[in-house]
Design a protein around this motif. Structure first.
Motif, PDB file in Angstrom:
ATOM      1  N   SER A 182      -1.489  -5.909   4.735  1.00 17.01           N
ATOM      2  CA  SER A 182      -1.606  -4.796   5.653  1.00 17.01           C
ATOM      3  C   SER A 182      -0.277  -4.640   6.388  1.00 17.01           C
ATOM      4  N   ASP A 183       0.185  -5.643   6.921  1.00 13.97           N
ATOM      5  CA  ASP A 183       1.480  -5.728   7.706  1.00 13.97           C
ATOM      6  C   ASP A 183       2.450  -5.209   6.783  1.00 13.97           C
ATOM      7  N   LEU A 184       2.781  -5.623   5.590  1.00 11.16           N
ATOM      8  CA  LEU A 184       3.970  -5.130   4.796  1.00 11.16           C
ATOM      9  C   LEU A 184       3.815  -3.827   4.381  1.00 11.16           C
ATOM     10  N   ILE A 185       2.529  -3.408   4.194  1.00  9.38           N
ATOM     11  CA  ILE A 185       2.365  -1.972   3.861  1.00  9.38           C
ATOM     12  C   ILE A 185       2.704  -0.913   5.050  1.00  9.38           C
ATOM     13  N   ALA A 186       2.230  -1.421   6.195  1.00 12.17           N
ATOM     14  CA  ALA A 186       2.544  -0.656   7.512  1.00 12.17           C
ATOM     15  C   ALA A 186       4.005  -0.705   7.803  1.00 12.17           C
ATOM     16  N   SER A 187       4.803  -1.799   7.883  1.00  9.28           N
ATOM     17  CA  SER A 187       5.992  -1.801   8.252  1.00  9.28           C
ATOM     18  C   SER A 187       6.935  -1.060   7.093  1.00  9.28           C
ATOM     19  N   THR A 188       6.845  -1.190   5.833  1.00  7.96           N
ATOM     20  CA  THR A 188       7.203  -0.167   4.871  1.00  7.96           C
ATOM     21  C   THR A 188       7.102   1.313   4.994  1.00  7.96           C
ATOM     22  N   ARG A 206       5.097  13.411   5.154  1.00  5.33           N
ATOM     23  CA  ARG A 206       3.781  13.152   4.762  1.00  5.33           C
ATOM     24  C   ARG A 206       3.677  12.288   3.819  1.00  5.33           C
ATOM     25  N   LEU A 207       3.049  10.904   3.814  1.00 13.25           N
ATOM     26  CA  LEU A 207       3.110   9.808   3.187  1.00 13.25           C
ATOM     27  C   LEU A 207       1.733   9.844   2.228  1.00 13.25           C
ATOM     28  N   ALA A 208       1.785   9.686   0.988  1.00 10.99           N
ATOM     29  CA  ALA A 208       0.489   9.347   0.283  1.00 10.99           C
ATOM     30  C   ALA A 208       0.624   7.803  -0.218  1.00 10.99           C
ATOM     31  N   ILE A 209      -0.642   7.138   0.175  1.00 12.06           N
ATOM     32  CA  ILE A 209      -0.423   5.896  -0.161  1.00 12.06           C
ATOM     33  C   ILE A 209      -1.350   5.343  -1.250  1.00 12.06           C
ATOM     34  N   SER A 210      -0.908   4.715  -2.389  1.00 17.18           N
ATOM     35  CA  SER A 210      -1.743   4.296  -3.483  1.00 17.18           C
ATOM     36  C   SER A 210      -2.721   3.006  -3.444  1.00 17.18           C
ATOM     37  N   GLY A 211      -3.591   3.090  -3.963  1.00 22.56           N
ATOM     38  CA  GLY A 211      -4.363   1.722  -4.255  1.00 22.56           C
ATOM     39  C   GLY A 211      -3.543   0.778  -5.196  1.00 22.56           C
ATOM     40  N   LEU A 212      -4.275  -0.534  -5.040  1.00 20.49           N
ATOM     41  CA  LEU A 212      -3.768  -1.436  -6.010  1.00 20.49           C
ATOM     42  C   LEU A 212      -4.387  -1.508  -7.293  1.00 20.49           C
ATOM     43  N   ASN A 213      -5.717  -1.211  -7.194  1.00 19.81           N
ATOM     44  CA  ASN A 213      -6.501  -1.406  -8.612  1.00 19.81           C
ATOM     45  C   ASN A 213      -6.596  -0.323  -9.356  1.00 19.81           C
ATOM     46  N   PRO A 214      -7.043   0.042 -10.341  1.00 18.90           N
ATOM     47  CA  PRO A 214      -7.474   1.081 -11.029  1.00 18.90           C
ATOM     48  C   PRO A 214      -8.461   1.874 -10.348  1.00 18.90           C
ATOM     49  N   HIS A 215      -8.170   3.379 -10.238  1.00 20.44           N
ATOM     50  CA  HIS A 215      -9.107   4.280  -9.457  1.00 20.44           C
ATOM     51  C   HIS A 215      -9.384   3.700  -8.144  1.00 20.44           C
ATOM     52  N   CYS A 264       6.613  11.528   0.207  1.00 21.71           N
ATOM     53  CA  CYS A 264       6.849  10.431  -0.652  1.00 21.71           C
ATOM     54  C   CYS A 264       5.506   9.685  -0.779  1.00 21.71           C
ATOM     55  N   ALA A 265       5.454   9.111  -2.004  1.00 22.83           N
ATOM     56  CA  ALA A 265       4.366   8.124  -2.445  1.00 22.83           C
ATOM     57  C   ALA A 265       4.783   6.704  -2.259  1.00 22.83           C
ATOM     58  N   ILE A 266       3.887   6.016  -1.596  1.00 18.14           N
ATOM     59  CA  ILE A 266       4.165   4.600  -1.387  1.00 18.14           C
ATOM     60  C   ILE A 266       3.231   3.946  -2.463  1.00 18.14           C
ATOM     61  N   CYS A 267       3.691   2.976  -3.254  1.00 16.29           N
ATOM     62  CA  CYS A 267       2.842   2.416  -4.082  1.00 16.29           C
ATOM     63  C   CYS A 267       2.887   0.718  -4.035  1.00 16.29           C
ATOM     64  N   MET A 268       1.887   0.301  -4.595  1.00 15.16           N
ATOM     65  CA  MET A 268       1.698  -1.155  -3.978  1.00 15.16           C
ATOM     66  C   MET A 268       2.556  -2.103  -4.858  1.00 15.16           C
ATOM     67  N   VAL A 269       3.028  -1.852  -6.122  1.00 14.73           N
ATOM     68  CA  VAL A 269       3.819  -2.483  -6.842  1.00 14.73           C
ATOM     69  C   VAL A 269       4.971  -1.665  -7.518  1.00 14.73           C
ATOM     70  N   HIS A 270       5.703  -2.563  -8.201  1.00 11.95           N
ATOM     71  CA  HIS A 270       7.051  -1.831  -8.464  1.00 11.95           C
ATOM     72  C   HIS A 270       6.860  -1.001  -9.634  1.00 11.95           C
ATOM     73  N   ASP A 271       5.968  -1.012 -10.664  1.00 14.34           N
ATOM     74  CA  ASP A 271       5.791   0.047 -11.913  1.00 14.34           C
ATOM     75  C   ASP A 271       4.920   1.074 -11.537  1.00 14.34           C
ATOM     76  N   GLN A 272       3.914   0.989 -10.611  1.00 15.10           N
ATOM     77  CA  GLN A 272       3.201   2.209 -10.117  1.00 15.10           C
ATOM     78  C   GLN A 272       4.332   3.114  -9.581  1.00 15.10           C
ATOM     79  N   ALA A 273       5.332   2.726  -8.902  1.00 21.48           N
ATOM     80  CA  ALA A 273       6.217   3.914  -8.361  1.00 21.48           C
ATOM     81  C   ALA A 273       7.299   4.310  -9.440  1.00 21.48           C
ATOM     82  N   LEU A 274       7.943   3.200 -10.199  1.00 26.02           N
ATOM     83  CA  LEU A 274       9.155   3.456 -10.781  1.00 26.02           C
ATOM     84  C   LEU A 274       8.837   4.366 -12.280  1.00 26.02           C
TER      85      LEU A 274
END
Length: 334
Positions: A182-188, A206-215, A264-274
């Motif tokens: 949670s701290d890493l997501i918030a600081s990012t 306006r920031l959209a934050i993804s989940g980690l898991n499917p759906h 901006c979309a903030i995603c949990m892992v590299h490939d979700q974003a790239l």
């Protein structure tokens, strides 16, 4: 923009030198901001001959680069020779790549250049020369350390149609999930919001934050990280006054209508974003490092050893990186 941009050499065996030369040759047509290349002038002359182009080059000080740019490619010598042939990585040229980055950062911190624009490096080559950073982003953060404190670098992939940030970057997937907090997501998210305000002129990001898991975990049936890690971070950010939404399913965040709802979309892992940004804007996407005390942009592609020296490498992403760096240098906080 009064000061020039500092462009790094990148991996000498890759296409970095090719696209730097190609961009300068089209400087008038593309109305490019002034830049200089931190590196080995003799190496660039040799590469130009391989490419079959007539390159006018001049070794200068960073302070004289902007005046030189219209007539000759300005090169600021770093003292490290590059010997690699196109497509043939040479560990002996690793210091040329590393030294170029160090020199460019030093010039920007000292106020001699407006921003750093980095050409792609080959980490596997650099590791043999003692490079111990996971990637460019982490190395730049190390160079920016002050009083023993290293800033948190945040990798933003920006394009005219989509901006994305991965919370975890150059890690194996299992390690990325273990590092997520949670701290890493918030600081990012804080760094992204501040960067959008200060460098992109967005007054209320306006920031959209993804989940980690499917759906986004399906209410816990497909994983609990959304409930235990992502949602608490979002609640913290909302209490601080940031405009954030989530956790959102990553597979529905990137269609055209969805993209209009956030900056901006903030995603949990590299490939979700790239994956989405490289699919939608491969030639226009620019890698930006937020959270540093200087501006850094980079083309969003690799070294492309297979076409180095052939003249087929497109400078489009480098041109986008140069233009964005100049725009960021000229932008005042919203």
């Amino acid at each position: 923009m009064e000061k020039p941009l500092a462009l790094t050499l990148g991996e000498p065996a890759g296409i970095g030198p090719d696209i730097a030369i190609a961009a300068w040759l089209r400087r008038s047509e593309l109305k490019l901001p002034a830049f200089y290349l931190a590196g080995d002038g003799d190496f660039l002359i040799r590469r130009a001959r391989i490419l079959g182009v007539d390159l006018k080059l001049k070794n200068v000080r960073a302070e004289d680069a902007a005046a030189t740019f219209p007539d000759a490619l300005p090169v600021v010598a770093t003292g490290h020779a590059a010997t690699a042939q196109p497509g043939q990585p040479d560990a002996g040229s690793a210091q040329a790549a590393i030294g170029s980055i160090r020199h460019a950062v030093s010039d920007v911190i000292a106020g001699r250049a407006a921003a750093v624009v980095t050409n792609p490096i080959a980490k596997s080559v650099l590791y043999d020369a003692g490079f111990r950073h996971p990637g460019h982003t982490e190395f730049l953060a190390g160079l920016a350390a002050q009083d023993g404190k290293t800033p948190q670098p945040v990798m933003l992939l920006w394009s005219p149609v989509l901006a994305v940030v991965p919370v975890t970057i150059h890690l194996a997937l299992r390690d990325a999930i273990a590092q997520l907090s949670s701290d890493l997501i918030a600081s990012t998210a804080r760094i992204v919001a501040a960067g959008l305000q200060a460098r992109f002129g967005v007054p209320h990001p306006r920031l959209a934050i993804s989940g980690l898991n499917p759906h986004a975990g399906e209410d816990g049936s497909l994983g609990s990280e959304e409930q235990t890690i992502v949602a608490p971070a979002i609640e913290t950010l909302r209490k601080e006054g940031l405009d954030v939404r989530g956790p959102l399913p990553a597979d529905t965040m990137f269609h055209e209508a969805a993209r209009k709802t956030y900056d901006c979309a903030i995603c949990m892992v590299h490939d979700q974003a790239l994956i989405p940004v490289k699919t939608l804007a491969f030639d226009d996407a620019v890698n930006v490092t937020l959270g540093l005390p200087f501006i850094r942009t980079s083309p969003d592609h690799g070294t492309a050893f297979d076409i180095a020296g052939s003249g087929r490498a497109s400078p489009a992403s480098l041109v986008a990186a140069l233009r964005l760096a100049a725009r960021m240098a000229d932008t005042r906080p919203a």
